[in-house]
Scaffold this motif. Sequence first.
Motif, short mmCIF file in Angstrom:
data_model
loop_
_atom_site.label_atom_id
_atom_site.label_comp_id
_atom_site.label_asym_id
_atom_site.label_seq_id
_atom_site.Cartn_x
_atom_site.Cartn_y
_atom_site.Cartn_z
N ALA A 130 0.94 -1.36 0.00
CA ALA A 130 0.12 0.09 -0.11
C ALA A 130 0.93 1.27 0.08
CB ALA A 130 -0.95 -0.07 1.20
N ARG A 131 2.15 1.03 -0.24
CA ARG A 131 3.21 2.12 -0.18
C ARG A 131 3.27 3.03 1.04
NH1 ARG A 131 3.11 4.94 -6.21
NH2 ARG A 131 3.68 3.15 -7.54
N ILE A 132 2.99 2.25 2.25
CA ILE A 132 3.35 2.68 3.66
C ILE A 132 4.67 2.37 4.07
CG2 ILE A 132 2.40 2.52 5.87
CD1 ILE A 132 -0.27 2.17 5.03
N LYS A 133 5.37 3.46 4.22
CA LYS A 133 7.05 3.30 4.82
C LYS A 133 6.72 3.09 5.87
CE LYS A 133 9.11 4.82 1.10
NZ LYS A 133 10.51 4.52 0.64
N ILE A 134 7.49 1.96 6.38
CA ILE A 134 7.76 1.65 7.85
C ILE A 134 9.04 1.95 8.27
CG2 ILE A 134 7.48 -0.21 9.33
CD1 ILE A 134 5.67 -1.54 7.34
N TRP A 135 9.30 2.46 9.53
CA TRP A 135 10.66 3.11 10.14
C TRP A 135 10.41 2.18 11.67
CZ3 TRP A 135 13.44 7.81 9.32
CH2 TRP A 135 13.29 8.17 7.76
N LEU B 124 16.07 -1.31 -0.94
CA LEU B 124 17.37 -1.18 0.16
C LEU B 124 16.81 -0.93 1.45
CD1 LEU B 124 18.99 1.84 -1.97
CD2 LEU B 124 19.74 -0.68 -1.78
N ALA B 125 17.54 -1.37 2.48
CA ALA B 125 17.21 -0.90 3.80
C ALA B 125 18.35 -0.23 4.37
CB ALA B 125 17.40 -2.34 4.48
N LEU B 126 17.75 0.92 5.34
CA LEU B 126 18.97 1.61 5.97
C LEU B 126 18.74 1.26 7.47
CD1 LEU B 126 20.66 4.29 6.18
CD2 LEU B 126 18.72 5.63 6.39
N ILE B 127 20.03 0.91 8.04
CA ILE B 127 20.15 0.82 9.19
C ILE B 127 21.26 1.55 9.99
CG2 ILE B 127 20.89 -1.40 10.98
CD1 ILE B 127 19.97 -3.03 8.60
N ILE B 128 20.72 2.35 11.04
CA ILE B 128 21.68 3.27 11.71
C ILE B 128 21.55 3.13 13.38
CG2 ILE B 128 19.96 5.11 11.51
CD1 ILE B 128 22.21 7.04 11.19
N ASN B 129 22.65 3.42 14.07
CA ASN B 129 22.63 3.31 15.31
C ASN B 129 22.45 4.63 15.91
OD1 ASN B 129 25.32 4.26 15.35
ND2 ASN B 129 26.25 2.34 15.99
N GLY B 130 22.02 4.61 17.24
CA GLY B 130 21.77 5.77 18.12
C GLY B 130 23.08 6.76 17.97
N LYS B 131 24.20 6.12 18.12
CA LYS B 131 25.28 6.88 18.14
C LYS B 131 25.52 7.83 16.82
CE LYS B 131 30.34 6.21 19.80
NZ LYS B 131 31.28 5.34 19.83
N SER B 132 25.47 7.21 15.63
CA SER B 132 25.58 7.87 14.29
C SER B 132 24.18 8.71 14.27
CB SER B 132 25.44 6.85 13.34
OG SER B 132 26.57 5.96 13.43
N LEU B 133 22.99 8.28 14.62
CA LEU B 133 21.88 8.88 14.47
C LEU B 133 22.01 10.54 15.23
CD1 LEU B 133 18.89 8.79 13.22
CD2 LEU B 133 18.14 7.99 15.47
N ALA B 134 22.70 10.51 16.10
CA ALA B 134 22.71 11.78 16.89
C ALA B 134 23.50 12.88 16.00
CB ALA B 134 23.88 11.54 17.97
N TYR B 135 24.49 12.42 15.22
CA TYR B 135 25.19 13.21 14.09
C TYR B 135 24.41 13.57 12.73
CZ TYR B 135 29.07 12.69 17.39
OH TYR B 135 29.72 12.73 18.74
N LEU C 105 17.85 10.07 1.81
CA LEU C 105 18.44 8.67 1.83
C LEU C 105 17.55 7.82 2.34
CD1 LEU C 105 20.77 6.59 1.25
CD2 LEU C 105 21.60 7.38 3.49
N ALA C 106 16.98 8.12 3.47
CA ALA C 106 16.12 7.26 4.39
C ALA C 106 14.82 7.11 3.43
CB ALA C 106 15.49 7.72 5.57
N VAL C 107 14.29 7.94 3.01
CA VAL C 107 12.98 8.01 2.07
C VAL C 107 13.19 7.23 1.03
CG1 VAL C 107 11.26 9.32 0.71
CG2 VAL C 107 11.75 9.89 3.06
N GLY C 108 14.31 6.90 0.35
CA GLY C 108 14.62 6.20 -0.76
C GLY C 108 14.65 4.89 -0.42
N CYS C 109 14.79 4.50 0.78
CA CYS C 109 14.90 2.79 1.13
C CYS C 109 13.34 2.48 1.62
CB CYS C 109 15.76 2.88 2.33
SG CYS C 109 17.41 3.35 2.25
N ALA C 110 13.46 1.12 1.16
CA ALA C 110 12.27 0.44 1.42
C ALA C 110 11.76 0.24 3.05
CB ALA C 110 12.24 -0.98 0.93
N SER C 111 13.04 0.06 3.71
CA SER C 111 12.91 -0.13 5.29
C SER C 111 14.03 0.66 5.93
CB SER C 111 13.06 -1.58 5.61
OG SER C 111 12.18 -2.44 5.18
N VAL C 112 13.63 1.28 7.08
CA VAL C 112 14.55 2.17 8.12
C VAL C 112 14.39 1.65 9.33
CG1 VAL C 112 15.23 4.27 8.88
CG2 VAL C 112 14.29 4.18 6.46
#
Length: 199
Positions: free
Chosen positions: A24-29, A104-115, A128-135
Amino acid sequence: MVQMKRLLFNGIPVPKCIDKLAQARIKIWFLSGDKMETTINIGFVCSLLRQGMKQIIITLDSPEIIAAEKGGDKAVISKVSTESVKNQILAEKAQLTASTTDPLALIINGKSLAYALHDDIKSTFLELAVGCASVICCRSSPKQKTLVTRLVKEGTGKTTLAIGDGANDVGMIQEVDIGIRISGVEGMQAVMLSDIAIA
């Protein structure tokens, strides 16, 4: 690892439910406080991550970062970390435009997310995140969950919905257009401050 048969949402297996939402083109984070390995395992069990899906992983484990952390100078650590995350995001975004149609799946940890949430890079991170199927955001603090949901809501202009069950999800639930809380063993704070409640 959680057994597949136990993952049900309203009687429907969670992977099937997520697949229908994706159709249904709903993006899931997936914003989690768990460590990366645990969160990735949950991602596979729930079909947010699938075999053959290219994973973009943004972390701060380069030799430069490790050397800066050993030095102990906070200003140097911040500068090196900011540059590292910025360069990773820009490099992956450049690949995104030239990549195949594979999900594509974007995976980021909290330490990196802070920056990644700094003002000078957060819009590129969102692109970048919106261009991925999963975040998937691992080791996310309650504040980071709130900031990520705000970024998505304001940056995309789309209707946003969040589901949470604990006090660490309250900010996220209040930030979105529709906040859903799951009442269970995690306490009642999220339940009291959301729009919709489910057992």
